[in-house]
Design an enzyme around this catalytic site. Structure first.
Site, PDB file in Angstrom:
ATOM      1  N   HIS A   1     -26.430  22.497   0.569  1.00 57.29           N
ATOM      2  CA  HIS A   1     -26.450  23.050  -0.777  1.00 57.29           C
ATOM      3  C   HIS A   1     -25.421  24.160  -0.954  1.00 57.29           C
ATOM      4  CE1 HIS A   1     -28.350  23.877  -4.598  1.00 57.29           C
ATOM      5  NE2 HIS A   1     -28.372  25.157  -4.294  1.00 57.29           N
TER       6      HIS A   1
ATOM      7  N   CYS B   1      -1.553   1.786  -3.013  1.00 60.91           N
ATOM      8  CA  CYS B   1      -2.546   2.857  -2.791  1.00 60.91           C
ATOM      9  C   CYS B   1      -1.933   4.254  -2.741  1.00 60.91           C
ATOM     10  CB  CYS B   1      -3.277   2.649  -1.476  1.00 60.91           C
ATOM     11  SG  CYS B   1      -3.430   0.965  -0.910  1.00 60.91           S
TER      12      CYS B   1
ATOM     13  N   GLU C   1     -25.446  16.233  -1.863  1.00 56.53           N
ATOM     14  CA  GLU C   1     -26.835  16.474  -1.459  1.00 56.53           C
ATOM     15  C   GLU C   1     -27.799  15.577  -2.256  1.00 56.53           C
ATOM     16  OE1 GLU C   1     -28.665  20.342  -2.472  1.00 56.53           O
ATOM     17  OE2 GLU C   1     -26.934  20.694  -3.755  1.00 56.53           O
TER      18      GLU C   1
ATOM     19  N   TYR D   1      -9.443  -3.197 -10.696  1.00 58.52           N
ATOM     20  CA  TYR D   1      -9.059  -1.937 -10.055  1.00 58.52           C
ATOM     21  C   TYR D   1      -7.864  -1.288 -10.774  1.00 58.52           C
ATOM     22  CZ  TYR D   1     -11.647  -2.901  -5.694  1.00 58.52           C
ATOM     23  OH  TYR D   1     -12.598  -3.129  -4.754  1.00 58.52           O
TER      24      TYR D   1
ATOM     25  N   LYS E   1      -0.070   5.470  -5.991  1.00 60.56           N
ATOM     26  CA  LYS E   1      -1.136   5.510  -7.024  1.00 60.56           C
ATOM     27  C   LYS E   1      -2.013   6.734  -6.849  1.00 60.56           C
ATOM     28  CE  LYS E   1      -4.888   4.372  -6.137  1.00 60.56           C
ATOM     29  NZ  LYS E   1      -5.410   3.046  -5.963  1.00 60.56           N
TER      30      LYS E   1
ATOM     31  N   GLU F   1      -7.730   2.136 -12.990  1.00 61.38           N
ATOM     32  CA  GLU F   1      -7.072   3.302 -12.388  1.00 61.38           C
ATOM     33  C   GLU F   1      -5.926   3.790 -13.287  1.00 61.38           C
ATOM     34  OE1 GLU F   1      -6.158   1.985  -8.399  1.00 61.38           O
ATOM     35  OE2 GLU F   1      -8.164   2.505  -7.700  1.00 61.38           O
TER      36      GLU F   1
ATOM     37  N   CYS G   1       0.826  -1.213   0.000  1.00 59.29           N
ATOM     38  CA  CYS G   1       0.000   0.000   0.000  1.00 59.29           C
ATOM     39  C   CYS G   1       0.859   1.260   0.000  1.00 59.29           C
ATOM     40  CB  CYS G   1      -0.935  -0.008   1.204  1.00 59.29           C
ATOM     41  SG  CYS G   1      -1.860   1.513   1.353  1.00 59.29           S
TER      42      CYS G   1
HETATM   43  P1  NDP Z   1      -8.737  -7.332  -9.877  1.00 61.50           P
HETATM   44  O1  NDP Z   1      -9.073  -8.560  -9.147  1.00 61.50           O
HETATM   45  O2  NDP Z   1      -9.387  -6.045  -9.492  1.00 61.50           O
HETATM   46  O3  NDP Z   1      -9.049  -7.539 -11.425  1.00 61.50           O
HETATM   47  C1  NDP Z   1      -8.430  -8.544 -12.163  1.00 61.50           C
HETATM   48  C2  NDP Z   1      -8.886  -8.436 -13.590  1.00 61.50           C
HETATM   49  O4  NDP Z   1      -8.091  -9.301 -14.396  1.00 61.50           O
HETATM   50  C3  NDP Z   1     -10.318  -8.859 -13.798  1.00 61.50           C
HETATM   51  O5  NDP Z   1     -10.863  -8.073 -14.827  1.00 61.50           O
HETATM   52  C4  NDP Z   1     -10.179 -10.322 -14.208  1.00 61.50           C
HETATM   53  O6  NDP Z   1     -11.225 -10.765 -15.013  1.00 61.50           O
HETATM   54  C5  NDP Z   1      -8.920 -10.293 -15.021  1.00 61.50           C
HETATM   55  N1  NDP Z   1      -8.149 -11.535 -14.996  1.00 61.50           N
HETATM   56  C6  NDP Z   1      -7.940 -12.370 -13.959  1.00 61.50           C
HETATM   57  N2  NDP Z   1      -7.136 -13.380 -14.295  1.00 61.50           N
HETATM   58  C7  NDP Z   1      -6.803 -13.179 -15.589  1.00 61.50           C
HETATM   59  C8  NDP Z   1      -6.001 -13.873 -16.516  1.00 61.50           C
HETATM   60  N3  NDP Z   1      -5.344 -14.982 -16.176  1.00 61.50           N
HETATM   61  N4  NDP Z   1      -5.887 -13.389 -17.772  1.00 61.50           N
HETATM   62  C9  NDP Z   1      -6.539 -12.261 -18.121  1.00 61.50           C
HETATM   63  N5  NDP Z   1      -7.341 -11.560 -17.300  1.00 61.50           N
HETATM   64  C10 NDP Z   1      -7.466 -12.011 -16.049  1.00 61.50           C
HETATM   65  O7  NDP Z   1      -7.144  -7.232  -9.839  1.00 61.50           O
HETATM   66  P2  NDP Z   1      -6.101  -6.038  -9.909  1.00 61.50           P
HETATM   67  O8  NDP Z   1      -4.839  -6.660 -10.346  1.00 61.50           O
HETATM   68  O9  NDP Z   1      -6.659  -4.881 -10.652  1.00 61.50           O
HETATM   69  O10 NDP Z   1      -5.968  -5.624  -8.380  1.00 61.50           O
HETATM   70  C11 NDP Z   1      -5.616  -6.586  -7.412  1.00 61.50           C
HETATM   71  C12 NDP Z   1      -6.320  -6.331  -6.119  1.00 61.50           C
HETATM   72  O11 NDP Z   1      -5.716  -5.225  -5.474  1.00 61.50           O
HETATM   73  C13 NDP Z   1      -7.777  -5.953  -6.269  1.00 61.50           C
HETATM   74  O12 NDP Z   1      -8.615  -7.067  -6.270  1.00 61.50           O
HETATM   75  C14 NDP Z   1      -8.024  -5.078  -5.073  1.00 61.50           C
HETATM   76  O13 NDP Z   1      -8.446  -5.900  -4.023  1.00 61.50           O
HETATM   77  C15 NDP Z   1      -6.674  -4.469  -4.772  1.00 61.50           C
HETATM   78  N6  NDP Z   1      -6.643  -3.074  -5.248  1.00 61.50           N
HETATM   79  C16 NDP Z   1      -7.484  -2.167  -4.683  1.00 61.50           C
HETATM   80  C17 NDP Z   1      -7.495  -0.865  -5.085  1.00 61.50           C
HETATM   81  C18 NDP Z   1      -8.443   0.096  -4.452  1.00 61.50           C
HETATM   82  O14 NDP Z   1      -8.967  -0.197  -3.381  1.00 61.50           O
HETATM   83  N7  NDP Z   1      -8.729   1.234  -5.075  1.00 61.50           N
HETATM   84  C19 NDP Z   1      -6.598  -0.384  -6.146  1.00 61.50           C
HETATM   85  C20 NDP Z   1      -5.759  -1.417  -6.698  1.00 61.50           C
HETATM   86  C21 NDP Z   1      -5.800  -2.709  -6.264  1.00 61.50           C
HETATM   87  P3  NDP Z   1     -12.551 -11.457 -14.399  1.00 61.50           P
HETATM   88  O15 NDP Z   1     -13.382 -10.355 -13.830  1.00 61.50           O
HETATM   89  O16 NDP Z   1     -13.135 -12.098 -15.575  1.00 61.50           O
HETATM   90  O17 NDP Z   1     -12.075 -12.427 -13.359  1.00 61.50           O
END
Ligand code: NDP
Length: 446
Positions: free
Chosen positions: A435, A46, A440, A176, A49, A180, A41
């Site tokens: 307001h 976080c 709101e 995510y 980022k 982002e 983080c």
């Molecule tokens: P996410 O779990 O958010 O998303 C992963 C994405 O990759 C999904 O669209 C998924 O598709 C796809 N995917 C998974 N496996 C494969 C694969 N083998 N090949 C191709 N596509 C694939 O992961 P992130 O890496 O974006 O982030 C990791 C974690 O970090 C998040 O889950 C979150 O918990 C945390 N995070 C939180 C943030 C915040 O709070 N703002 C910011 C950044 C990260 P499908 O949906 O089909 O499974």
């Protein structure tokens, strides 16, 4: 007598909180960290980022300034200035976290530790250590799929250190990190293509709100390739990358960022030696008290793959310390955890989506407000916000709130208290609007 009452492996969000609170409860604590104190983080997640999101947003703010009377003659963005300032802030925070630990008499061991038994670990230097309890808080790392040429791609670990802003970037994933960084790079002027294996973005978020993000992203110039998988990555003589894909034509790009989820850090950690059961994707299995299958070993945060969010890891670390060393048994309530995606614009949610509510509850009512924030109106920015309340039709309780628009995460943190407290729609209606604000709208939906 053991060398320590508690040995923590990993000084990230969960490990730091657990170490500090356990020490405050009187335990003799050591924490091993092989990289930097602060964890994902603070060091490469976080915090940096969010600073990049702020930096990126100036692109729009400077454009919008003209309608507010400001003459901004020429805007020029210097990535190296932003990057280095962000990395310096990360260093400052690492120092602050280190100081907090040492102020609480937590011993920091700057090396890798592996489990050798239910009450013992071995440091990379060879030193053997015994401990009454061990806490695993080793976090997770980006998943890099096994594709020919994957060594040419970067993950969210490297993205903060780029030498220059790429002209083109392909981002793989629809979660995510993908959304982002699609927003961040787009604001920096990079041509962004987001490649996803399905046509579902941000699974788990309310899809009406996600659809709004996609519409806005497309209008901003982000290109989406759905039902597309990268088969091969090749470095061309020009230095660019050639991506061979199924689902669309080949693409050439300067950078390729994979953001397809994160895997728990349990490789070669000694789980077998300590008698710890590991589930799918290497996640450590724990009970409601974060206890592993070994009586003396606990695990918190991303390594357990419960909810991969910093505040959850922190709460798990706190609950562990209070329960085990504070004489105050505490369990984390995983209901109603608010979350946000810091896209451009950001979106946020808490509680049930409309779809989840319809599956779970007998009757569901939804209220939406689809509006153009006044700042966007004056700036001539055609970007609408969407707020949505999901209400249990039989009790009038608000079971979910979902929002996209400027400052949505800031507003959501306060609104989440209402959902957690099981307030009703009539409580929102009875609250007088503040307001003029965007928030709101939450009390004006009829
Ligand atoms: P996410 O779990 O958010 O998303 C992963 C994405 O990759 C999904 O669209 C998924 O598709 C796809 N995917 C998974 N496996 C494969 C694969 N083998 N090949 C191709 N596509 C694939 O992961 P992130 O890496 O974006 O982030 C990791 C974690 O970090 C998040 O889950 C979150 O918990 C945390 N995070 C939180 C943030 C915040 O709070 N703002 C910011 C950044 C990260 P499908 O949906 O089909 O499974």
């Amino acid at each position: 007598m053991a060398d320590y009452d508690l040995f923590v492996i990993g000084a990230g969000s969960g490990g730091v909180r657990a170490s500090r609170i356990s020490a405050a409860h009187g335990a003799r604590v050591a924490v091993a960290e092989e990289h930097k104190v602060g964890g994902t983080c603070v060091i490469r997640g976080c915090v940096p980022k969010k600073l990049l999101v702020y930096g990126a947003h100036f692109a729009e703010d400077l454009e919008d300034a003209a309608m507010f009377g400001w003459d901004v003659p020429e805007k020029r963005f210097d990535w190296v200035v932003l990057r280095d300032n962000v990395l310096a802030e990360v260093d400052r925070l690492e120092g602050a976290y280190t100081e907090t630990l040492t102020n609480h008499d937590v011993e920091i061991l700057a090396e890798r530790a592996v489990l050798t038994g239910p009450n013992s670990v071995r440091l990379a230097s060879g030193r053997e250590i015994s401990a009454g309890r061990i806490l695993i808080a080793t976090g997770a790392r980006p998943l890099m799929p096994d594709i020919p040429g994957i060594e040419h791609a970067i993950s969210s670990n490297e993205v903060f250190h780029l030498e220059q802003i790429p002209e083109r970037i392909v981002i793989v994933g629809g979660g995510y990190i993908a959304n982002e960084f699609a927003g961040i790079f787009n604001q920096f002027g990079t041509k962004v293509t987001l490649v996803n294996r399905t046509d579902v973005l941000l699974r788990g978020y309310d899809q009406q709100v996600v659809d709004r993000l996609m519409q806005i992203s497309v209008r901003k110039g982000i290109d989406f390739k759905f039902h597309t998988v990268i088969e091969n990555i090749e470095r061309l003589d020009s230095g660019r990358l050639k991506l061979t894909m199924t689902g669309c034509d080949d693409i050439e790009t300067d950078q390729l960022l994979f953001a397809v989820g994160r895997v728990p850090n349990t490789d070669a950690l000694g789980c077998d030696a300590a008698g710890i059961e590991v589930a799918e994707k290497g996640a450590i299995k724990v009970d409601a008290d974060s206890r592993t299958s070994a009586e003396s070993i606990f695990a918190v945060g991303d390594v357990t793959n419960r909810v991969q969010l910093t505040p959850v890891a922190i709460r798990e670390g706190q609950a562990f310390a209070d329960s085990v060393f504070g004489g105050k048994p505490t369990r984390l309530d995983y209901g109603c955890i608010p979350s946000a995606v810091f896209s451009h614009p950001p979106l946020a949610g808490v509680g049930l989506t409309e779809g989840q509510a319809r599956n779970k509850l007998g009757s569901v009512k939804t209220y939406t407000s689809d509006f153009r924030p006044m700042k966007n109106v004056l700036a001539g920015r055609n970007e609408r916000s969407l707020y949505k309340l999901v209400v249990d039709g039989s009790t009038d309780r608000i079971v979910g709130i979902h929002m996209i628009g400027p400052d949505a995460p800031e507003i959501m943190q306060a609104a989440a208290i209402a959902v957690k407290a099981q307030l009703r729609k009539e409580d929102f209606d009875a609250t007088v609007a503040l307001h003029p604000t965007m928030a709101e709208e939450l009390v004006l939906m009829r």
